[in-house]
Design a protein around this motif. Structure first.
Motif, mmCIF file in Angstrom:
data_model
loop_
_atom_site.group_PDB
_atom_site.id
_atom_site.type_symbol
_atom_site.label_atom_id
_atom_site.label_comp_id
_atom_site.label_asym_id
_atom_site.label_seq_id
_atom_site.Cartn_x
_atom_site.Cartn_y
_atom_site.Cartn_z
ATOM 1 N N SER A 86 -9.917 -20.471 18.380
ATOM 2 C CA SER A 86 -10.136 -20.848 16.984
ATOM 3 C C SER A 86 -8.804 -21.003 16.277
ATOM 4 C CB SER A 86 -10.942 -19.763 16.261
ATOM 5 O OG SER A 86 -12.241 -19.702 16.772
ATOM 6 N N GLU A 136 -12.881 -19.321 24.302
ATOM 7 C CA GLU A 136 -12.989 -19.982 23.010
ATOM 8 C C GLU A 136 -11.701 -19.757 22.222
ATOM 9 O OE1 GLU A 136 -15.259 -18.985 19.027
ATOM 10 O OE2 GLU A 136 -16.646 -19.916 20.463
ATOM 11 N N ALA A 179 -13.364 -23.951 15.758
ATOM 12 C CA ALA A 179 -13.483 -23.258 17.038
ATOM 13 C C ALA A 179 -13.776 -24.248 18.161
ATOM 14 C CB ALA A 179 -14.585 -22.210 16.966
#
Length: 138
Positions: free
Chosen positions: A53, A51, A40
């Motif tokens: 990932s 964010e 991440a």
């Protein structure tokens, strides 16, 4: 018993400009998904400002520490003494990330204590996964 491993590591994003930016990256291994690892990246390190990932095979990371591995969206290879390159290929472009090999090995060692390589199949919940796939189809 521990079933999830998370580890923060320092990573350097390599751009076309000479500036190499350092960012904290979180590595995650969850025995519920025993063949995969998740990496991440925090919002400030991404083009989208959120964010992001990436999930890929734990084995890819293991092999990539020793020799080039991967042909798809994620590729891993050794880079000089003590560093590893992880490349992420997406339609928007390629992100190249340098990480300390020792940090990656430590993370992998910890993940192996949760689900040893070669025994991942013992931790799959096939009945639950099949039920999730079939939910709402009848």
């Amino acid at each position: 018993m521990i079933t999830v491993i998370e580890q923060a590591v320092e990573a350097r994003l390599v751009a076309t400009a000479p500036k190499v930016e350092s960012v904290p990256v979180t590595l995650c291994y969850d025995r519920a998904d025993p063949f995969a690892v998740r990496m991440a990246f925090p919002a400030p390190a991404t083009l989208e400002g959120i964010e992001v990932s990436w999930t890929f095979a734990r084995e890819l990371l293991e092999v990539g520490l020793e020799r080039p591995a991967g042909y798809g969206d994620v590729r891993v290879r050794p880079y000089g003494a003590g560093r590893t390159v992880v490349e992420f290929h997406a339609p928007e472009g390629v992100a190249v990330v340098l990480m300390g090999s020792a940090d990656l090995r430590h993370f992998l060692d910890r993940s192996c204590s949760v689900a040893p390589p070669g025994l991942e199949h013992l931790y799959l919940d096939v009945d639950h996964s099949l039920a999730e796939l079939m939910r709402g189809s009848c």
